[in-house]
Design a protein around this motif. Structure first.
Motif, PDB file in Angstrom:
ATOM      1  N   ASN A  22      41.606  61.740 -46.743  1.00  0.00           N
ATOM      2  CA  ASN A  22      41.410  60.355 -46.330  1.00  0.00           C
ATOM      3  C   ASN A  22      39.953  60.084 -46.009  1.00  0.00           C
ATOM      4  O   ASN A  22      39.258  60.952 -45.488  1.00  0.00           O
ATOM      5  CB  ASN A  22      42.279  60.028 -45.108  1.00  0.00           C
ATOM      6  CG  ASN A  22      43.647  59.533 -45.500  1.00  0.00           C
ATOM      7  OD1 ASN A  22      43.812  58.830 -46.489  1.00  0.00           O
ATOM      8  ND2 ASN A  22      44.642  59.903 -44.712  1.00  0.00           N
ATOM      9  N   PRO A  23      39.479  58.876 -46.336  1.00  0.00           N
ATOM     10  CA  PRO A  23      40.196  57.813 -47.025  1.00  0.00           C
ATOM     11  C   PRO A  23      40.346  58.100 -48.526  1.00  0.00           C
ATOM     12  O   PRO A  23      39.460  58.688 -49.129  1.00  0.00           O
ATOM     13  CB  PRO A  23      39.335  56.578 -46.800  1.00  0.00           C
ATOM     14  CG  PRO A  23      37.952  57.121 -46.616  1.00  0.00           C
ATOM     15  CD  PRO A  23      38.109  58.447 -45.936  1.00  0.00           C
ATOM     16  N   TYR A  32      31.006  56.456 -52.270  1.00  0.00           N
ATOM     17  CA  TYR A  32      31.486  55.504 -51.271  1.00  0.00           C
ATOM     18  C   TYR A  32      32.057  56.227 -50.052  1.00  0.00           C
ATOM     19  O   TYR A  32      31.872  55.784 -48.910  1.00  0.00           O
ATOM     20  CB  TYR A  32      32.557  54.595 -51.875  1.00  0.00           C
ATOM     21  CG  TYR A  32      32.034  53.504 -52.780  1.00  0.00           C
ATOM     22  CD1 TYR A  32      30.669  53.264 -52.923  1.00  0.00           C
ATOM     23  CD2 TYR A  32      32.909  52.702 -53.505  1.00  0.00           C
ATOM     24  CE1 TYR A  32      30.198  52.264 -53.753  1.00  0.00           C
ATOM     25  CE2 TYR A  32      32.453  51.692 -54.345  1.00  0.00           C
ATOM     26  CZ  TYR A  32      31.096  51.479 -54.467  1.00  0.00           C
ATOM     27  OH  TYR A  32      30.629  50.482 -55.289  1.00  0.00           O
ATOM     28  N   ARG A  33      32.759  57.334 -50.298  1.00  0.00           N
ATOM     29  CA  ARG A  33      33.297  58.110 -49.184  1.00  0.00           C
ATOM     30  C   ARG A  33      32.173  58.673 -48.310  1.00  0.00           C
ATOM     31  O   ARG A  33      32.261  58.671 -47.080  1.00  0.00           O
ATOM     32  CB  ARG A  33      34.176  59.258 -49.710  1.00  0.00           C
ATOM     33  CG  ARG A  33      35.594  58.833 -50.056  1.00  0.00           C
ATOM     34  CD  ARG A  33      36.339  59.949 -50.786  1.00  0.00           C
ATOM     35  NE  ARG A  33      36.281  61.218 -50.079  1.00  0.00           N
ATOM     36  CZ  ARG A  33      37.201  61.641 -49.209  1.00  0.00           C
ATOM     37  NH1 ARG A  33      38.246  60.885 -48.943  1.00  0.00           N
ATOM     38  NH2 ARG A  33      37.082  62.810 -48.628  1.00  0.00           N
ATOM     39  N   LEU A  34      31.106  59.153 -48.953  1.00  0.00           N
ATOM     40  CA  LEU A  34      29.969  59.671 -48.205  1.00  0.00           C
ATOM     41  C   LEU A  34      29.338  58.566 -47.361  1.00  0.00           C
ATOM     42  O   LEU A  34      29.029  58.770 -46.173  1.00  0.00           O
ATOM     43  CB  LEU A  34      28.935  60.253 -49.174  1.00  0.00           C
ATOM     44  CG  LEU A  34      27.647  60.787 -48.546  1.00  0.00           C
ATOM     45  CD1 LEU A  34      27.948  61.918 -47.572  1.00  0.00           C
ATOM     46  CD2 LEU A  34      26.679  61.252 -49.629  1.00  0.00           C
ATOM     47  N   TYR A  73      40.400  51.009 -47.198  1.00  0.00           N
ATOM     48  CA  TYR A  73      41.202  50.231 -48.135  1.00  0.00           C
ATOM     49  C   TYR A  73      42.488  50.954 -48.534  1.00  0.00           C
ATOM     50  O   TYR A  73      43.564  50.354 -48.536  1.00  0.00           O
ATOM     51  CB  TYR A  73      40.408  49.878 -49.392  1.00  0.00           C
ATOM     52  CG  TYR A  73      41.255  49.098 -50.387  1.00  0.00           C
ATOM     53  CD1 TYR A  73      41.689  47.809 -50.083  1.00  0.00           C
ATOM     54  CD2 TYR A  73      41.668  49.677 -51.586  1.00  0.00           C
ATOM     55  CE1 TYR A  73      42.497  47.108 -50.955  1.00  0.00           C
ATOM     56  CE2 TYR A  73      42.487  48.980 -52.471  1.00  0.00           C
ATOM     57  CZ  TYR A  73      42.897  47.689 -52.149  1.00  0.00           C
ATOM     58  OH  TYR A  73      43.717  47.007 -53.015  1.00  0.00           O
ATOM     59  N   ALA A  74      42.397  52.241 -48.882  1.00  0.00           N
ATOM     60  CA  ALA A  74      43.583  52.973 -49.337  1.00  0.00           C
ATOM     61  C   ALA A  74      43.651  54.340 -48.680  1.00  0.00           C
ATOM     62  O   ALA A  74      42.628  55.021 -48.532  1.00  0.00           O
ATOM     63  CB  ALA A  74      43.564  53.135 -50.862  1.00  0.00           C
ATOM     64  N   CYS A  75      44.865  54.743 -48.300  1.00  0.00           N
ATOM     65  CA  CYS A  75      45.051  56.028 -47.637  1.00  0.00           C
ATOM     66  C   CYS A  75      45.887  56.963 -48.505  1.00  0.00           C
ATOM     67  O   CYS A  75      46.644  56.521 -49.372  1.00  0.00           O
ATOM     68  CB  CYS A  75      45.717  55.843 -46.277  1.00  0.00           C
ATOM     69  SG  CYS A  75      47.365  55.097 -46.325  1.00  0.00           S
ATOM     70  N   HIS A  76      45.758  58.251 -48.260  1.00  0.00           N
ATOM     71  CA  HIS A  76      46.479  59.241 -49.044  1.00  0.00           C
ATOM     72  C   HIS A  76      47.973  59.165 -48.753  1.00  0.00           C
ATOM     73  O   HIS A  76      48.392  58.941 -47.617  1.00  0.00           O
ATOM     74  CB  HIS A  76      45.952  60.644 -48.739  1.00  0.00           C
ATOM     75  CG  HIS A  76      46.284  61.646 -49.784  1.00  0.00           C
ATOM     76  ND1 HIS A  76      47.458  62.352 -49.784  1.00  0.00           N
ATOM     77  CD2 HIS A  76      45.604  62.043 -50.897  1.00  0.00           C
ATOM     78  CE1 HIS A  76      47.498  63.151 -50.835  1.00  0.00           C
ATOM     79  NE2 HIS A  76      46.381  62.986 -51.532  1.00  0.00           N
ATOM     80  N   GLY A  77      48.790  59.371 -49.805  1.00  0.00           N
ATOM     81  CA  GLY A  77      50.220  59.193 -49.678  1.00  0.00           C
ATOM     82  C   GLY A  77      50.994  60.361 -49.107  1.00  0.00           C
ATOM     83  O   GLY A  77      52.204  60.251 -48.887  1.00  0.00           O
ATOM     84  N   SER A  78      50.340  61.492 -48.826  1.00  0.00           N
ATOM     85  CA  SER A  78      51.078  62.666 -48.349  1.00  0.00           C
ATOM     86  C   SER A  78      51.519  62.538 -46.893  1.00  0.00           C
ATOM     87  O   SER A  78      52.477  63.197 -46.473  1.00  0.00           O
ATOM     88  CB  SER A  78      50.234  63.931 -48.515  1.00  0.00           C
ATOM     89  OG  SER A  78      49.057  63.848 -47.735  1.00  0.00           O
ATOM     90  N   PHE A  79      50.829  61.680 -46.117  1.00  0.00           N
ATOM     91  CA  PHE A  79      51.197  61.483 -44.710  1.00  0.00           C
ATOM     92  C   PHE A  79      50.578  60.176 -44.246  1.00  0.00           C
ATOM     93  O   PHE A  79      49.354  60.070 -44.120  1.00  0.00           O
ATOM     94  CB  PHE A  79      50.684  62.640 -43.846  1.00  0.00           C
ATOM     95  CG  PHE A  79      51.291  62.707 -42.468  1.00  0.00           C
ATOM     96  CD1 PHE A  79      52.218  63.694 -42.156  1.00  0.00           C
ATOM     97  CD2 PHE A  79      50.927  61.810 -41.472  1.00  0.00           C
ATOM     98  CE1 PHE A  79      52.778  63.775 -40.884  1.00  0.00           C
ATOM     99  CE2 PHE A  79      51.478  61.871 -40.201  1.00  0.00           C
ATOM    100  CZ  PHE A  79      52.410  62.861 -39.898  1.00  0.00           C
ATOM    101  N   LEU A  80      51.413  59.176 -44.006  1.00  0.00           N
ATOM    102  CA  LEU A  80      50.909  57.896 -43.511  1.00  0.00           C
ATOM    103  C   LEU A  80      51.904  57.314 -42.515  1.00  0.00           C
ATOM    104  O   LEU A  80      53.094  57.627 -42.535  1.00  0.00           O
ATOM    105  CB  LEU A  80      50.632  56.923 -44.653  1.00  0.00           C
ATOM    106  CG  LEU A  80      51.788  56.511 -45.567  1.00  0.00           C
ATOM    107  CD1 LEU A  80      52.437  55.219 -45.066  1.00  0.00           C
ATOM    108  CD2 LEU A  80      51.292  56.314 -46.998  1.00  0.00           C
ATOM    109  N   ILE A 118      44.025  51.711 -40.873  1.00  0.00           N
ATOM    110  CA  ILE A 118      43.042  52.277 -39.945  1.00  0.00           C
ATOM    111  C   ILE A 118      42.998  53.802 -40.096  1.00  0.00           C
ATOM    112  O   ILE A 118      44.046  54.467 -40.091  1.00  0.00           O
ATOM    113  CB  ILE A 118      43.385  51.906 -38.485  1.00  0.00           C
ATOM    114  CG1 ILE A 118      43.420  50.387 -38.312  1.00  0.00           C
ATOM    115  CG2 ILE A 118      42.384  52.543 -37.528  1.00  0.00           C
ATOM    116  CD1 ILE A 118      42.123  49.685 -38.653  1.00  0.00           C
ATOM    117  N   TYR A 119      41.803  54.309 -40.248  1.00  0.00           N
ATOM    118  CA  TYR A 119      41.605  55.754 -40.331  1.00  0.00           C
ATOM    119  C   TYR A 119      41.414  56.310 -38.922  1.00  0.00           C
ATOM    120  O   TYR A 119      40.455  55.974 -38.229  1.00  0.00           O
ATOM    121  CB  TYR A 119      40.383  56.065 -41.191  1.00  0.00           C
ATOM    122  CG  TYR A 119      39.986  57.526 -41.208  1.00  0.00           C
ATOM    123  CD1 TYR A 119      40.839  58.497 -41.710  1.00  0.00           C
ATOM    124  CD2 TYR A 119      38.739  57.934 -40.726  1.00  0.00           C
ATOM    125  CE1 TYR A 119      40.484  59.836 -41.726  1.00  0.00           C
ATOM    126  CE2 TYR A 119      38.361  59.266 -40.750  1.00  0.00           C
ATOM    127  CZ  TYR A 119      39.238  60.208 -41.248  1.00  0.00           C
ATOM    128  OH  TYR A 119      38.874  61.525 -41.266  1.00  0.00           O
TER     129      TYR A 119
END
Length: 271
Positions: free
Chosen positions: A128-129, A164-166, A181-188, A226-227
């Motif tokens: 994430n993100p 962009y992540r950096l 904007y988008a989060c990883h799908g393994s745990f949300l 939110i991260y």
């Protein structure tokens, strides 16, 4: 209707052995009442029998379904949770994830209605993100790359996202709860308020890029993601998608083309 603070929806396909570590991490690190809903995407009778017995022995809810992918399975789990539990938050997670820090309702309410934790893989990568910012350029490059089988364009989109992540991590190094904007799908994590607003994954997407659809749906519902770096999760799988893996590539292409056509070009999906 049973009252619990958090419902965990865990979609399982074959890898039932991981459920033990997830169970122990929930018991150790979730500081509130919780319930686990195991959604078994059918593989064979023997595997389902083992998963069903494990769920029964741990007082988990057990749902046996046809294996139709990430969105379909999690939709069934979320629907079951909505019909049977009065909860505050729902966690959609893979069985191969392990919670490493305490999670409380007070912490979740402070973080927001859709929360992306820090997800660390065995290689030390933070998943994430997934996409820190919405970028039409990245999405277009990847679309053209997949459409014309120009892997270099897909890689260019991936590299720009890494940049962009950096930038995101530098810009938010002193921020506890930045928006992504988008989060990883393994745990949300999502609040009941969000899933009550007719939230539904796209059943047509079997696997890959479900994060893009989730981001689109959250954006449509004006629900910021939110991260929260203080919630830490270990993901046993590396989670990286190999663009040159000949077995995965057709599925990556199919999923991304579907996403881009339906949610960017045609905009046929309900907002």
């Amino acid at each position: 209707m049973n009252q619990v603070d958090i419902v965990f929806v865990v979609l399982v396909y074959r890898n039932f052995a991981d459920l033990k570590d997830l169970k122990e991490s929930i018991q150790s690190n979730v500081d509130c009442t919780s319930k686990v809903v195991v959604v078994d995407a059918y593989y064979d009778d023997s595997t389902s029998s083992t998963i069903r017995e494990y769920a029964k022995n741990n007082n988990y809810e057990y749902l046996l379904i046809e294996n139709k992918g990430y969105g379909y399975g999690n939709n069934i789990g979320i629907k079951f949770a909505m019909e049977h539990f009065d909860f505050q938050y729902i966690v959609v997670c893979n069985p191969d994830t392990i919670i490493k820090t305490n999670i409380s309702i007070k912490q979740l309410k402070r973080s927001g209605s859709c929360i992306a934790p820090r997800i660390i893989t065995s290689r030390g990568k933070n998943q994430n993100p997934f996409w820190p910012y919405k970028s039409k350029l990245i999405e277009l490059l990847m679309y053209l790359g997949y459409k014309h089988d120009l892997i270099s364009l897909v890689y260019l989109g991936v590299l720009i996202n890494k940049l962009y992540r950096l930038i995101f991590f530098i810009a938010n190094r002193n921020s506890n709860l930045p928006r992504i904007y988008a989060c990883h799908g393994s745990f949300l994590i999502m609040s009941k308020e969000i899933v009550s607003k007719n939230f539904k994954y796209d059943d047509e997407m079997f696997l890959f890029f479900e994060e893009a659809v989730h981001a689109y749906l959250m954006d449509c519902k004006n629900a910021p993601i939110i991260y929260d770096k203080n919630i830490k999760v270990y993901h046993k799988e590396d989670g990286s998608m190999s663009l040159v893996n000949f077995e995965e590539y057709p599925y990556l292409k199919q999923s991304y083309m579907y996403y881009y056509n339906e949610y960017n070009l045609n905009k046929t999906k309900e907002r």
